[in-house]
Design a protein around this motif. Structure first.
Motif, short mmCIF file in Angstrom:
data_model
loop_
_atom_site.label_atom_id
_atom_site.label_comp_id
_atom_site.label_asym_id
_atom_site.label_seq_id
_atom_site.Cartn_x
_atom_site.Cartn_y
_atom_site.Cartn_z
N UNK B 131 12.88 -2.20 -5.65
CA UNK B 131 13.54 -0.96 -6.22
C UNK B 131 13.00 0.30 -5.37
N UNK B 132 12.53 0.16 -4.48
CA UNK B 132 12.03 1.41 -3.58
C UNK B 132 10.97 2.24 -4.19
N UNK B 133 10.45 1.71 -5.22
CA UNK B 133 9.16 2.60 -6.06
C UNK B 133 7.94 2.87 -5.30
N UNK B 134 7.39 3.84 -5.51
CA UNK B 134 5.97 3.63 -4.84
C UNK B 134 4.86 3.06 -5.93
N UNK B 135 4.11 2.32 -5.49
CA UNK B 135 3.31 1.44 -6.13
C UNK B 135 1.84 1.72 -5.50
N UNK B 136 1.02 1.83 -6.41
CA UNK B 136 -0.51 1.85 -6.14
C UNK B 136 -1.02 0.64 -6.83
N UNK B 137 -1.64 -0.42 -6.08
CA UNK B 137 -2.34 -1.53 -6.39
C UNK B 137 -3.70 -1.22 -7.32
N UNK B 138 -3.49 -1.98 -8.25
CA UNK B 138 -4.85 -1.93 -9.04
C UNK B 138 -5.32 -3.67 -9.32
N UNK B 139 -5.75 -4.06 -8.21
CA UNK B 139 -6.04 -5.44 -8.24
C UNK B 139 -7.41 -6.01 -8.94
#
Lengths: 85, 402
Positions: B131-139
Protein backbone atom coordinates in the motif's frame (compact mmCIF):
# COMPACT_ATOMS: atom_id res chain seq x y z
CA UNK A 1 75.62 -21.31 -37.48
CA UNK A 2 74.74 -17.80 -36.41
CA UNK A 3 71.55 -17.30 -34.42
CA UNK A 4 69.87 -14.00 -33.59
CA UNK A 5 67.94 -14.43 -30.33
CA UNK A 6 65.30 -11.78 -29.64
CA UNK A 7 63.73 -11.84 -26.20
CA UNK A 8 62.30 -9.45 -23.58
CA UNK A 9 62.87 -9.34 -19.83
CA UNK A 10 59.12 -9.28 -19.18
CA UNK A 11 58.40 -12.38 -21.25
CA UNK A 12 58.07 -15.62 -19.28
CA UNK A 13 58.48 -17.81 -22.38
CA UNK A 14 61.77 -15.98 -23.09
CA UNK A 15 63.00 -16.79 -19.59
CA UNK A 16 62.24 -20.46 -20.15
CA UNK A 17 63.78 -20.46 -23.63
CA UNK A 18 66.95 -18.69 -22.42
CA UNK A 19 67.66 -21.66 -20.17
CA UNK A 20 66.91 -24.18 -22.92
CA UNK A 21 69.09 -22.29 -25.36
CA UNK A 22 72.05 -22.55 -22.98
CA UNK A 23 71.67 -26.34 -23.24
CA UNK A 24 71.62 -26.07 -27.01
CA UNK A 25 74.81 -24.00 -27.00
CA UNK A 26 76.54 -26.82 -25.14
CA UNK A 27 75.57 -29.43 -27.76
CA UNK A 28 75.68 -27.46 -31.01
CA UNK A 29 78.12 -25.15 -32.69
CA UNK A 30 76.07 -21.97 -32.65
CA UNK A 31 77.07 -18.38 -32.38
CA UNK A 32 74.31 -16.53 -30.55
CA UNK A 33 73.70 -12.82 -30.79
CA UNK A 34 71.15 -11.78 -28.18
CA UNK A 35 68.93 -8.74 -28.50
CA UNK A 36 66.29 -7.37 -26.16
CA UNK A 37 63.10 -6.12 -27.77
CA UNK A 38 63.03 -2.98 -25.61
CA UNK A 39 66.71 -2.18 -25.17
CA UNK A 40 68.08 -3.00 -28.64
CA UNK A 41 65.38 -1.38 -30.71
CA UNK A 42 67.59 -0.38 -33.64
CA UNK A 43 69.06 -3.86 -34.06
CA UNK A 44 65.71 -5.62 -33.61
CA UNK A 45 63.93 -3.35 -36.11
CA UNK A 46 65.44 -5.01 -39.17
CA UNK A 47 64.22 -8.50 -38.20
CA UNK A 48 60.51 -7.71 -38.16
CA UNK A 49 59.49 -9.44 -34.97
CA UNK A 50 55.86 -10.50 -35.17
CA UNK A 51 53.34 -10.87 -32.36
CA UNK A 52 55.10 -13.58 -30.37
CA UNK A 53 58.31 -13.81 -28.41
CA UNK A 54 60.96 -15.18 -28.21
CA UNK A 55 62.24 -15.30 -31.77
CA UNK A 56 65.31 -17.27 -32.90
CA UNK A 57 66.53 -16.35 -36.37
CA UNK A 58 68.96 -18.82 -37.95
CA UNK A 59 71.42 -17.32 -40.42
CA UNK A 60 73.71 -18.79 -43.03
CA UNK A 61 76.11 -15.89 -43.45
CA UNK A 62 73.68 -12.99 -43.56
CA UNK A 63 70.86 -14.94 -45.13
CA UNK A 64 67.96 -16.05 -42.95
CA UNK A 65 67.47 -19.80 -43.31
CA UNK A 66 64.97 -20.38 -40.54
CA UNK A 67 62.99 -18.86 -37.71
CA UNK A 68 61.84 -20.47 -34.49
CA UNK A 69 59.06 -18.55 -32.71
CA UNK A 70 57.73 -18.94 -29.19
CA UNK A 71 58.22 -21.52 -26.46
CA UNK A 72 59.54 -24.88 -27.65
CA UNK A 73 60.74 -27.98 -25.89
CA UNK A 74 64.42 -28.91 -25.99
CA UNK A 75 63.60 -31.79 -28.34
CA UNK A 76 61.69 -29.50 -30.70
CA UNK A 77 64.60 -27.05 -30.84
CA UNK A 78 67.11 -29.85 -31.50
CA UNK A 79 64.91 -31.35 -34.20
CA UNK A 80 64.56 -27.94 -35.88
CA UNK A 81 68.31 -27.31 -35.85
CA UNK A 82 69.05 -30.77 -37.25
CA UNK A 83 66.57 -30.20 -40.05
CA UNK A 84 68.35 -26.95 -40.92
CA UNK A 85 71.73 -28.64 -40.97
CA UNK B 1 -40.45 -8.76 27.40
CA UNK B 2 -38.11 -10.61 29.73
CA UNK B 3 -37.84 -13.31 27.10
CA UNK B 4 -36.99 -10.72 24.45
CA UNK B 5 -34.39 -9.18 26.72
CA UNK B 6 -32.90 -12.60 27.29
CA UNK B 7 -32.62 -13.17 23.51
CA UNK B 8 -31.04 -9.77 23.04
CA UNK B 9 -28.52 -10.46 25.79
CA UNK B 10 -27.66 -13.86 24.32
CA UNK B 11 -27.36 -12.27 20.87
CA UNK B 12 -25.17 -9.48 22.22
CA UNK B 13 -22.98 -12.00 24.00
CA UNK B 14 -22.41 -13.99 20.84
CA UNK B 15 -22.07 -10.80 18.78
CA UNK B 16 -19.35 -9.57 21.11
CA UNK B 17 -17.63 -12.92 20.83
CA UNK B 18 -18.06 -12.81 17.06
CA UNK B 19 -16.57 -9.32 16.90
CA UNK B 20 -13.71 -10.51 19.04
CA UNK B 21 -13.05 -13.41 16.67
CA UNK B 22 -13.21 -11.17 13.65
CA UNK B 23 -10.77 -8.75 15.27
CA UNK B 24 -8.16 -11.50 15.20
CA UNK B 25 -6.26 -11.01 12.00
CA UNK B 26 -5.55 -14.13 10.01
CA UNK B 27 -1.83 -14.79 9.93
CA UNK B 28 -0.46 -14.73 6.40
CA UNK B 29 2.69 -16.36 5.13
CA UNK B 30 4.11 -14.57 2.13
CA UNK B 31 6.14 -17.02 0.10
CA UNK B 32 8.50 -15.41 -2.44
CA UNK B 33 9.85 -18.18 -4.65
CA UNK B 34 11.30 -18.91 -8.08
CA UNK B 35 10.31 -21.53 -10.63
CA UNK B 36 13.38 -23.73 -10.99
CA UNK B 37 14.75 -23.00 -7.53
CA UNK B 38 15.16 -26.40 -5.80
CA UNK B 39 14.91 -25.01 -2.26
CA UNK B 40 11.65 -23.27 -3.18
CA UNK B 41 10.36 -26.53 -4.66
CA UNK B 42 11.32 -28.39 -1.50
CA UNK B 43 9.53 -25.82 0.66
CA UNK B 44 6.44 -26.02 -1.55
CA UNK B 45 6.31 -29.80 -1.23
CA UNK B 46 7.24 -30.08 2.42
CA UNK B 47 5.52 -27.07 3.92
CA UNK B 48 3.48 -24.76 1.69
CA UNK B 49 1.09 -27.44 0.41
CA UNK B 50 0.19 -28.42 3.99
CA UNK B 51 -0.21 -24.81 5.10
CA UNK B 52 -2.52 -24.06 2.16
CA UNK B 53 -4.91 -26.72 3.44
CA UNK B 54 -5.24 -24.96 6.78
CA UNK B 55 -8.08 -22.53 7.48
CA UNK B 56 -6.28 -20.57 10.18
CA UNK B 57 -3.38 -19.55 7.94
CA UNK B 58 -3.31 -17.79 4.62
CA UNK B 59 -0.54 -18.39 2.09
CA UNK B 60 0.24 -15.77 -0.54
CA UNK B 61 2.74 -16.75 -3.21
CA UNK B 62 4.91 -14.52 -5.38
CA UNK B 63 6.97 -16.00 -8.21
CA UNK B 64 10.03 -13.75 -8.61
CA UNK B 65 12.32 -15.40 -11.17
CA UNK B 66 9.99 -15.05 -14.14
CA UNK B 67 7.83 -12.19 -12.97
CA UNK B 68 9.53 -8.80 -13.09
CA UNK B 69 6.82 -7.05 -11.08
CA UNK B 70 7.02 -9.60 -8.26
CA UNK B 71 10.82 -9.46 -8.35
CA UNK B 72 10.75 -5.68 -7.94
CA UNK B 73 8.25 -6.04 -5.10
CA UNK B 74 10.52 -8.53 -3.32
CA UNK B 75 13.37 -5.99 -3.60
CA UNK B 76 11.14 -3.49 -1.79
CA UNK B 77 10.18 -6.02 0.88
CA UNK B 78 13.80 -7.04 1.45
CA UNK B 79 14.81 -3.39 1.73
CA UNK B 80 12.24 -2.90 4.49
CA UNK B 81 13.29 -6.03 6.40
CA UNK B 82 16.99 -5.27 5.83
CA UNK B 83 17.79 -8.97 5.59
CA UNK B 84 20.18 -10.78 3.29
CA UNK B 85 18.80 -11.35 -0.18
CA UNK B 86 17.72 -14.59 -1.79
CA UNK B 87 14.86 -17.01 -2.17
CA UNK B 88 12.80 -18.70 -0.91
CA UNK B 89 11.94 -15.58 1.08
CA UNK B 90 9.27 -16.08 3.73
CA UNK B 91 7.49 -13.28 5.49
CA UNK B 92 5.20 -13.64 8.50
CA UNK B 93 4.27 -10.36 10.14
CA UNK B 94 7.47 -8.61 11.17
CA UNK B 95 9.53 -11.72 10.60
CA UNK B 96 11.39 -12.58 7.43
CA UNK B 97 13.05 -15.98 7.02
CA UNK B 98 15.45 -16.34 4.11
CA UNK B 99 16.14 -19.74 2.59
CA UNK B 100 14.75 -23.16 3.31
CA UNK B 101 16.10 -26.08 5.26
CA UNK B 102 14.93 -28.15 8.22
CA UNK B 103 15.75 -25.40 10.71
CA UNK B 104 13.98 -22.73 8.66
CA UNK B 105 10.94 -24.97 8.26
CA UNK B 106 10.77 -25.18 12.04
CA UNK B 107 11.19 -21.40 12.35
CA UNK B 108 8.44 -20.68 9.83
CA UNK B 109 6.05 -22.97 11.68
CA UNK B 110 7.06 -21.50 15.02
CA UNK B 111 6.61 -17.93 13.74
CA UNK B 112 3.15 -18.79 12.39
CA UNK B 113 2.12 -20.25 15.75
CA UNK B 114 3.66 -17.31 17.61
CA UNK B 115 1.72 -14.72 15.64
CA UNK B 116 -1.48 -16.77 15.93
CA UNK B 117 -1.12 -16.85 19.72
CA UNK B 118 0.10 -13.26 20.01
CA UNK B 119 -2.21 -11.79 17.45
CA UNK B 120 -1.80 -8.33 18.95
CA UNK B 121 1.81 -8.42 17.77
CA UNK B 122 0.82 -9.49 14.28
CA UNK B 123 0.43 -7.06 11.44
CA UNK B 124 0.42 -7.68 7.70
CA UNK B 125 3.65 -5.84 6.90
CA UNK B 126 3.78 -6.96 3.25
CA UNK B 127 0.29 -5.56 2.71
CA UNK B 128 1.39 -2.27 4.25
CA UNK B 129 4.45 -2.18 1.97
CA UNK B 130 2.23 -2.89 -1.02
CA UNK B 131 0.00 0.00 0.00
CA UNK B 132 3.07 2.22 -0.03
CA UNK B 133 3.08 2.81 3.72
CA UNK B 134 6.29 3.33 5.62
CA UNK B 135 6.97 0.42 7.93
CA UNK B 136 9.53 -0.01 10.68
CA UNK B 137 10.28 -3.63 11.40
CA UNK B 138 10.11 -4.93 14.95
CA UNK B 139 11.39 -8.44 14.39
CA UNK B 140 11.06 -11.05 17.10
CA UNK B 141 13.15 -13.52 15.18
CA UNK B 142 16.18 -11.44 14.34
CA UNK B 143 18.61 -14.20 15.17
CA UNK B 144 17.15 -16.87 12.91
CA UNK B 145 20.15 -16.89 10.58
CA UNK B 146 22.51 -18.05 13.30
CA UNK B 147 20.23 -20.92 14.13
CA UNK B 148 19.93 -22.15 10.54
CA UNK B 149 23.70 -22.47 10.21
CA UNK B 150 23.77 -24.99 13.03
CA UNK B 151 22.19 -27.54 10.68
CA UNK B 152 25.23 -27.78 8.51
CA UNK B 153 27.86 -27.37 11.20
CA UNK B 154 29.96 -30.35 12.21
CA UNK B 155 32.52 -30.60 14.96
CA UNK B 156 35.96 -31.78 13.88
CA UNK B 157 38.20 -33.03 16.70
CA UNK B 158 41.07 -30.62 17.51
CA UNK B 159 39.82 -28.13 14.90
CA UNK B 160 36.41 -27.23 16.20
CA UNK B 161 33.16 -26.35 14.48
CA UNK B 162 33.12 -26.27 10.72
CA UNK B 163 30.28 -25.32 8.43
CA UNK B 164 30.01 -27.87 5.61
CA UNK B 165 28.10 -25.55 3.30
CA UNK B 166 31.14 -23.31 3.05
CA UNK B 167 33.12 -25.99 1.21
CA UNK B 168 31.47 -25.50 -2.16
CA UNK B 169 31.85 -21.73 -2.28
CA UNK B 170 35.38 -21.99 -0.88
CA UNK B 171 36.33 -24.53 -3.56
CA UNK B 172 34.88 -22.25 -6.21
CA UNK B 173 36.95 -19.33 -4.83
CA UNK B 174 40.14 -21.42 -5.02
CA UNK B 175 39.46 -22.89 -8.47
CA UNK B 176 38.20 -19.73 -10.20
CA UNK B 177 40.87 -17.56 -8.52
CA UNK B 178 43.62 -19.94 -9.65
CA UNK B 179 42.36 -20.10 -13.24
CA UNK B 180 41.93 -16.31 -13.32
CA UNK B 181 45.47 -15.90 -11.96
CA UNK B 182 47.09 -17.62 -14.92
CA UNK B 183 45.79 -14.86 -17.11
CA UNK B 184 49.03 -13.40 -18.46
CA UNK B 185 47.84 -9.81 -18.84
CA UNK B 186 49.53 -8.27 -15.80
CA UNK B 187 52.33 -10.81 -15.28
CA UNK B 188 54.66 -9.06 -17.73
CA UNK B 189 54.68 -5.93 -15.53
CA UNK B 190 55.70 -7.96 -12.47
CA UNK B 191 58.46 -9.71 -14.42
CA UNK B 192 59.85 -6.40 -15.64
CA UNK B 193 59.63 -4.92 -12.16
CA UNK B 194 61.46 -7.89 -10.60
CA UNK B 195 64.17 -7.70 -13.26
CA UNK B 196 64.60 -3.97 -12.59
CA UNK B 197 64.74 -4.62 -8.83
CA UNK B 198 67.28 -7.44 -9.21
CA UNK B 199 69.39 -4.98 -11.23
CA UNK B 200 69.55 -2.68 -8.19
CA UNK B 201 71.34 -5.46 -6.27
CA UNK B 202 69.58 -4.37 -3.09
CA UNK B 203 67.55 -7.23 -1.64
CA UNK B 204 65.85 -5.13 1.06
CA UNK B 205 64.63 -2.57 -1.48
CA UNK B 206 63.56 -5.42 -3.75
CA UNK B 207 61.50 -7.05 -0.99
CA UNK B 208 59.94 -3.72 -0.01
CA UNK B 209 59.01 -2.43 -3.45
CA UNK B 210 58.04 -5.86 -4.80
CA UNK B 211 55.79 -6.57 -1.80
CA UNK B 212 54.17 -3.16 -2.12
CA UNK B 213 53.45 -3.80 -5.79
CA UNK B 214 51.91 -7.21 -5.04
CA UNK B 215 49.90 -6.05 -2.00
CA UNK B 216 48.57 -2.99 -3.83
CA UNK B 217 47.65 -5.15 -6.85
CA UNK B 218 45.84 -7.62 -4.60
CA UNK B 219 44.05 -4.84 -2.73
CA UNK B 220 42.88 -3.16 -5.95
CA UNK B 221 41.57 -6.46 -7.30
CA UNK B 222 39.86 -7.23 -3.99
CA UNK B 223 38.21 -3.79 -3.81
CA UNK B 224 36.92 -4.05 -7.37
CA UNK B 225 35.54 -7.53 -6.69
CA UNK B 226 33.92 -6.45 -3.44
CA UNK B 227 32.35 -3.40 -5.11
CA UNK B 228 30.94 -5.62 -7.84
CA UNK B 229 29.49 -7.93 -5.26
CA UNK B 230 27.75 -5.05 -3.51
CA UNK B 231 26.33 -3.78 -6.78
CA UNK B 232 25.14 -7.28 -7.66
CA UNK B 233 23.61 -7.82 -4.22
CA UNK B 234 21.57 -4.63 -4.53
CA UNK B 235 19.97 -5.97 -7.73
CA UNK B 236 20.52 -9.70 -7.35
CA UNK B 237 16.87 -10.65 -7.38
CA UNK B 238 16.36 -8.90 -10.68
CA UNK B 239 15.90 -11.60 -13.31
CA UNK B 240 17.10 -9.23 -15.99
CA UNK B 241 20.38 -8.54 -14.19
CA UNK B 242 21.05 -12.19 -13.47
CA UNK B 243 20.26 -13.05 -17.09
CA UNK B 244 22.61 -10.29 -18.29
CA UNK B 245 25.45 -11.65 -16.16
CA UNK B 246 24.61 -15.15 -17.41
CA UNK B 247 24.72 -13.96 -21.03
CA UNK B 248 27.98 -12.13 -20.38
CA UNK B 249 29.47 -15.30 -18.85
CA UNK B 250 28.30 -17.39 -21.84
CA UNK B 251 29.79 -14.83 -24.26
CA UNK B 252 33.09 -14.67 -22.36
CA UNK B 253 33.13 -18.48 -22.07
CA UNK B 254 32.64 -18.91 -25.82
CA UNK B 255 35.34 -16.30 -26.50
CA UNK B 256 37.82 -18.11 -24.22
CA UNK B 257 37.06 -21.49 -25.80
CA UNK B 258 37.44 -19.90 -29.25
CA UNK B 259 40.80 -18.42 -28.16
CA UNK B 260 41.90 -21.88 -27.00
CA UNK B 261 40.80 -23.65 -30.19
CA UNK B 262 42.33 -20.92 -32.39
CA UNK B 263 45.68 -20.97 -30.58
CA UNK B 264 46.01 -24.59 -29.60
CA UNK B 265 48.13 -25.47 -32.65
CA UNK B 266 49.90 -22.13 -32.81
CA UNK B 267 53.25 -21.22 -31.26
CA UNK B 268 53.24 -20.80 -27.51
CA UNK B 269 55.02 -17.70 -26.39
CA UNK B 270 54.53 -14.20 -25.08
CA UNK B 271 52.22 -11.85 -26.90
CA UNK B 272 54.12 -8.68 -27.73
CA UNK B 273 52.45 -5.97 -25.68
CA UNK B 274 51.47 -2.77 -27.51
CA UNK B 275 54.69 -0.76 -27.93
CA UNK B 276 53.42 2.60 -26.67
CA UNK B 277 51.84 1.11 -23.56
CA UNK B 278 54.89 -1.05 -22.93
CA UNK B 279 57.30 1.87 -23.16
CA UNK B 280 55.22 4.01 -20.80
CA UNK B 281 55.10 1.31 -18.11
CA UNK B 282 58.77 0.36 -18.53
CA UNK B 283 59.89 3.98 -18.16
CA UNK B 284 57.74 4.34 -15.01
CA UNK B 285 59.20 1.18 -13.50
CA UNK B 286 62.74 2.34 -14.22
CA UNK B 287 62.01 5.77 -12.77
CA UNK B 288 60.42 4.56 -9.52
CA UNK B 289 62.84 1.70 -8.80
CA UNK B 290 65.80 4.05 -9.14
CA UNK B 291 64.16 6.89 -7.22
CA UNK B 292 66.36 8.02 -4.35
CA UNK B 293 63.49 9.03 -2.09
CA UNK B 294 61.98 5.84 -0.72
CA UNK B 295 58.59 7.48 -0.11
CA UNK B 296 58.32 8.65 -3.71
CA UNK B 297 59.44 5.20 -4.90
CA UNK B 298 56.76 3.52 -2.75
CA UNK B 299 54.03 5.91 -3.89
CA UNK B 300 55.11 5.52 -7.49
CA UNK B 301 55.02 1.72 -7.31
CA UNK B 302 51.59 1.87 -5.66
CA UNK B 303 50.28 4.17 -8.40
CA UNK B 304 51.74 1.83 -11.01
CA UNK B 305 50.07 -1.21 -9.43
CA UNK B 306 46.71 0.60 -9.27
CA UNK B 307 46.82 1.79 -12.88
CA UNK B 308 48.05 -1.53 -14.27
CA UNK B 309 45.42 -3.55 -12.42
CA UNK B 310 42.54 -1.29 -13.35
CA UNK B 311 43.51 -1.32 -17.02
CA UNK B 312 44.33 -5.02 -17.05
CA UNK B 313 41.10 -5.89 -15.27
CA UNK B 314 39.33 -5.73 -18.62
CA UNK B 315 41.51 -8.66 -19.57
CA UNK B 316 39.92 -10.88 -16.93
CA UNK B 317 36.66 -9.16 -16.02
CA UNK B 318 34.59 -12.29 -16.65
CA UNK B 319 35.67 -14.63 -13.88
CA UNK B 320 35.56 -12.15 -10.95
CA UNK B 321 32.16 -10.92 -12.11
CA UNK B 322 30.76 -14.45 -12.33
CA UNK B 323 32.29 -15.31 -8.94
CA UNK B 324 30.63 -12.21 -7.42
CA UNK B 325 27.29 -13.36 -8.83
CA UNK B 326 27.96 -16.79 -7.33
CA UNK B 327 28.42 -15.16 -3.90
CA UNK B 328 25.29 -13.06 -4.37
CA UNK B 329 23.10 -15.98 -5.39
CA UNK B 330 24.29 -17.83 -2.27
CA UNK B 331 23.44 -14.85 -0.06
CA UNK B 332 27.06 -14.41 1.00
CA UNK B 333 27.54 -10.87 2.17
CA UNK B 334 29.47 -8.91 4.80
CA UNK B 335 32.47 -10.53 6.47
CA UNK B 336 31.87 -13.89 4.77
CA UNK B 337 32.05 -12.21 1.39
CA UNK B 338 35.27 -10.47 2.43
CA UNK B 339 36.78 -13.85 3.37
CA UNK B 340 35.74 -15.51 0.07
CA UNK B 341 36.96 -12.55 -1.99
CA UNK B 342 40.27 -12.69 -0.11
CA UNK B 343 40.60 -16.43 -0.81
CA UNK B 344 39.92 -15.69 -4.48
CA UNK B 345 42.53 -12.90 -4.61
CA UNK B 346 45.17 -14.98 -2.77
CA UNK B 347 44.82 -17.81 -5.30
CA UNK B 348 44.55 -15.30 -8.14
CA UNK B 349 47.94 -13.94 -7.12
CA UNK B 350 49.55 -17.27 -6.25
CA UNK B 351 51.69 -17.38 -9.40
CA UNK B 352 52.86 -13.81 -8.75
CA UNK B 353 53.80 -14.68 -5.15
CA UNK B 354 55.76 -17.75 -6.32
CA UNK B 355 57.70 -15.78 -8.96
CA UNK B 356 58.47 -13.02 -6.45
CA UNK B 357 59.44 -15.41 -3.64
CA UNK B 358 61.86 -17.30 -5.90
CA UNK B 359 63.32 -14.01 -7.18
CA UNK B 360 63.95 -12.83 -3.60
CA UNK B 361 65.56 -16.16 -2.69
CA UNK B 362 67.71 -16.59 -5.78
CA UNK B 363 68.01 -13.02 -7.11
CA UNK B 364 66.97 -14.51 -10.43
CA UNK B 365 63.69 -14.26 -12.28
CA UNK B 366 61.72 -17.30 -13.43
CA UNK B 367 58.72 -17.52 -15.70
CA UNK B 368 55.81 -19.94 -15.97
CA UNK B 369 55.33 -21.76 -19.23
CA UNK B 370 53.00 -19.93 -21.58
CA UNK B 371 51.37 -23.31 -22.28
CA UNK B 372 49.56 -22.80 -18.95
CA UNK B 373 47.89 -19.68 -20.40
CA UNK B 374 46.44 -21.79 -23.18
CA UNK B 375 44.87 -24.19 -20.71
CA UNK B 376 43.67 -21.32 -18.50
CA UNK B 377 41.65 -20.18 -21.56
CA UNK B 378 40.21 -23.68 -21.87
CA UNK B 379 39.35 -24.17 -18.18
CA UNK B 380 38.22 -20.54 -17.74
CA UNK B 381 36.04 -20.84 -20.84
CA UNK B 382 34.39 -24.04 -19.63
CA UNK B 383 33.76 -22.56 -16.14
CA UNK B 384 32.25 -19.37 -17.54
CA UNK B 385 30.09 -21.15 -20.10
CA UNK B 386 28.82 -23.58 -17.49
CA UNK B 387 28.11 -20.91 -14.87
CA UNK B 388 26.45 -18.67 -17.49
CA UNK B 389 24.09 -21.46 -18.57
CA UNK B 390 23.30 -22.36 -14.94
CA UNK B 391 22.68 -18.71 -13.99
CA UNK B 392 20.06 -18.39 -16.69
CA UNK B 393 18.45 -21.81 -16.83
CA UNK B 394 19.09 -23.53 -13.50
CA UNK B 395 20.39 -21.11 -10.85
CA UNK B 396 19.25 -23.51 -8.14
CA UNK B 397 22.17 -25.84 -8.90
CA UNK B 398 24.75 -23.22 -7.93
CA UNK B 399 22.90 -22.22 -4.78
CA UNK B 400 25.29 -24.17 -2.56
CA UNK B 401 24.40 -22.21 0.48
CA UNK B 402 21.02 -23.59 1.51
Amino acid sequence: MKVIKITAVWCSACLIMNKRWKEIEKDYDVETISYDLDFDEDEVKEYEVGEKLPVFIFLDGDKEIGRLIGEKSLEEIKKYIEELN
Amino acid sequence: MKKLLKYILVFLFFFCFLVNVNAKEKVTLYFFHGDGCPHCAAETTELIKDLEKRDDIKVVKYEVWHNQENSAFLDKVMAVYKTKTGIPYNVIGDTAIVGYNEANKFEIERALEYYKEHNDKYRDVVKLIKEGKEVKINDHYSKQDDKTDKDTTITIPFIGEFNVKNISVGSAAVLIGLVDGFNPCAMWVLLFLITALIGLKNRKRMILLGSIFLLTSGLVYFLIMFSWLNIIISVSTSILFRTLIGLFAIGAGIYNLYAYIKNRNQDDGCDVVDEKKRKTIISRIKKFTREKSLIIAILGIMALAISVNIVELLCSAGLPLVFSELLAINNITGMKAVVYDLIYVIFFMLDDFIVFFIAVKTMDVIGFSTKINKYSHLIGGIIMLLLGILLIFAPGIIMFNF
